[in-house]
Write a protein that holds these residues in place. Structure first.
Motif, PDB file in Angstrom:
ATOM      1  N   GLY A  42      51.326   7.838  34.263  1.00 13.59           N
ATOM      2  CA  GLY A  42      52.014   9.170  34.748  1.00 13.59           C
ATOM      3  C   GLY A  42      53.084   9.399  33.429  1.00 13.59           C
ATOM      4  N   MET A  57      56.773  10.723  36.180  1.00 11.11           N
ATOM      5  CA  MET A  57      56.234  11.900  36.889  1.00 11.11           C
ATOM      6  C   MET A  57      54.576  11.821  37.091  1.00 11.11           C
ATOM      7  SD  MET A  57      58.525  14.952  35.371  1.00 11.11           S
ATOM      8  CE  MET A  57      57.743  14.624  33.805  1.00 11.11           C
ATOM      9  N   LYS A  59      51.390  13.771  38.979  1.00 11.78           N
ATOM     10  CA  LYS A  59      50.953  14.814  39.866  1.00 11.78           C
ATOM     11  C   LYS A  59      50.127  14.200  41.406  1.00 11.78           C
ATOM     12  CE  LYS A  59      50.157  18.946  37.707  1.00 11.78           C
ATOM     13  NZ  LYS A  59      49.559  19.961  37.031  1.00 11.78           N
ATOM     14  N   ASN A  60      50.450  14.792  42.553  1.00 12.42           N
ATOM     15  CA  ASN A  60      49.663  13.980  43.592  1.00 12.42           C
ATOM     16  C   ASN A  60      48.547  15.233  43.745  1.00 12.42           C
ATOM     17  OD1 ASN A  60      50.843  16.745  44.886  1.00 12.42           O
ATOM     18  ND2 ASN A  60      52.539  15.302  45.863  1.00 12.42           N
ATOM     19  N   LYS A  61      47.843  14.982  45.043  1.00 15.03           N
ATOM     20  CA  LYS A  61      46.679  15.732  45.511  1.00 15.03           C
ATOM     21  C   LYS A  61      47.098  17.367  45.521  1.00 15.03           C
ATOM     22  CE  LYS A  61      44.434  11.556  47.420  1.00 15.03           C
ATOM     23  NZ  LYS A  61      44.118  10.846  48.516  1.00 15.03           N
ATOM     24  N   ASN A  62      48.359  17.342  46.143  1.00 14.31           N
ATOM     25  CA  ASN A  62      48.650  18.511  46.575  1.00 14.31           C
ATOM     26  C   ASN A  62      49.085  19.600  45.236  1.00 14.31           C
ATOM     27  OD1 ASN A  62      48.148  18.108  49.117  1.00 14.31           O
ATOM     28  ND2 ASN A  62      50.008  17.487  49.389  1.00 14.31           N
ATOM     29  N   ASN A  64      51.609  19.006  43.423  1.00 16.70           N
ATOM     30  CA  ASN A  64      53.037  18.774  43.372  1.00 16.70           C
ATOM     31  C   ASN A  64      53.244  17.507  42.628  1.00 16.70           C
ATOM     32  OD1 ASN A  64      53.714  20.760  45.188  1.00 16.70           O
ATOM     33  ND2 ASN A  64      53.289  19.316  47.011  1.00 16.70           N
ATOM     34  N   ILE A  65      54.452  17.278  42.149  1.00 17.90           N
ATOM     35  CA  ILE A  65      55.102  16.448  41.136  1.00 17.90           C
ATOM     36  C   ILE A  65      55.795  15.221  42.186  1.00 17.90           C
ATOM     37  CG2 ILE A  65      56.303  15.639  39.197  1.00 17.90           C
ATOM     38  CD1 ILE A  65      55.711  18.531  38.182  1.00 17.90           C
ATOM     39  N   ASP A  66      55.351  13.869  42.126  1.00 23.75           N
ATOM     40  CA  ASP A  66      56.065  12.693  42.633  1.00 23.75           C
ATOM     41  C   ASP A  66      56.803  11.983  41.365  1.00 23.75           C
ATOM     42  OD1 ASP A  66      54.830  13.305  45.221  1.00 23.75           O
ATOM     43  OD2 ASP A  66      52.947  11.979  44.616  1.00 23.75           O
ATOM     44  N   MET A  67      57.805  11.669  41.639  1.00 25.57           N
ATOM     45  CA  MET A  67      58.740  10.600  40.944  1.00 25.57           C
ATOM     46  C   MET A  67      58.591   9.359  41.619  1.00 25.57           C
ATOM     47  SD  MET A  67      60.617  11.037  38.383  1.00 25.57           S
ATOM     48  CE  MET A  67      61.331  12.690  38.313  1.00 25.57           C
ATOM     49  N   HIS A  68      58.393   8.642  40.522  1.00 22.56           N
ATOM     50  CA  HIS A  68      57.968   7.181  40.803  1.00 22.56           C
ATOM     51  C   HIS A  68      59.252   6.384  40.046  1.00 22.56           C
ATOM     52  CE1 HIS A  68      54.348   7.040  43.117  1.00 22.56           C
ATOM     53  NE2 HIS A  68      53.973   8.116  42.453  1.00 22.56           N
TER      54      HIS A  68
END
Length: 169
Positions: A42, A57, A59-62, A64-68
Motif C-alpha cells: 500500500g 492506504m 485501494k479496495n475493489k470498489n 475506495n481507499i481503505d486505511m490500514h
C-alpha cells in the motif's frame, strides 16, 4: 529497491535507533509491509517514529481507499517499492467544495469584507484571503466553514456575522 527500514522489536525503545529522514522518504510511496507472517502492499500515509506504527492506504475493489494501521511491534520489515499511484491532495479533498469563477470569488470577498467592516471588524485582503490581524483568516468561498482561527471566541463571532449576512439576503 533496497529495504529502507528494518524493524526488530525489542524491549528497548526503537525511537533512539530510527532514522526519521528515511521514514519521511517513505511517505506517499508504495511499500510492502511484512507483519505477523503476512504481506501487504500500500501507500504510506504516515509513520510514527516513536511507536513505529504505519498508516497504509490501499485501494479496495470498489475503488475506495481503505486505511490500514499496522502497529510497530508487529512489523517485521518495510520495503520501498516505488512511487505511489495516489495524489495526497486529491484523496482528502472535500468533494463539496464549490469551485468559483474569479469574478464570483471577488464579488463574495468584497461583499463579506464590506459586511465585516460595517460591523466594526478591521478585516484586510491578502490576495484571495481575508485576514483579521494574525488571528483569523477566511478563505474562498468565504462561508461559515472557511474561517480559520485558534481563538474560538473570535472564530464564533465572525462565523455568526457570516450567518447573519447570509440571512439578510
Amino acid at each position: 529497491m533496497d529495504e529502507v527500514l528494518s524493524y526488530s522489536y525489542s524491549s528497548t525503545r526503537n525511537v533512539f535507533k530510527n532514522n526519521p529522514v528515511n521514514m519521511k522518504q517513505m511517505i506517499n510511496k508504495e511499500v510492502e509491509v511484512k507483519y505477523d507472517s503476512k504481506k501487504i502492499v500500500g501507500t504510506v500515509y504516515t509513520i510514527d517514529p516513536v511507536s513505529n506504527m504505519v498508516a497504509l492506504m490501499i485501494k479496495n475493489k470498489n475503488n475506495n481507499i481503505d486505511m490500514h494501521l499496522i502497529l510497530g511491534p508487529h512489523i517485521e520489515s518495510l520495503k520501498l517499492i516505488g512511487p505511489s499511484e495516489f495524489i495526497m491532495e486529491d484523496i482528502f479533498k472535500d468533494k463539496n467544495v464549490i469551485e468559483l469563477a474569479d469574478e464570483e470569488k471577488s464579488c463574495r470577498r468584497k461583499k463579506l469584507k464590506l459586511w465585516l467592516q460595517s460591523n466594526m471588524i478591521p478585516i484586510i485582503e491578502e490576495g484571495d484571503i481575508l485576514k483579521l490581524k494574525d488571528v483569523l483568516t477566511i478563505q474562498p468561498p468565504y462561508g461559515f466553514n472557511d474561517c480559520v482561527s485558534e481563538n474560538e471566541i473570535i472564530l464564533e463571532k465572525i462565523q455568526n456575522l457570516i450567518v447573519a449576512m447570509n440571512k439578510q439576503k
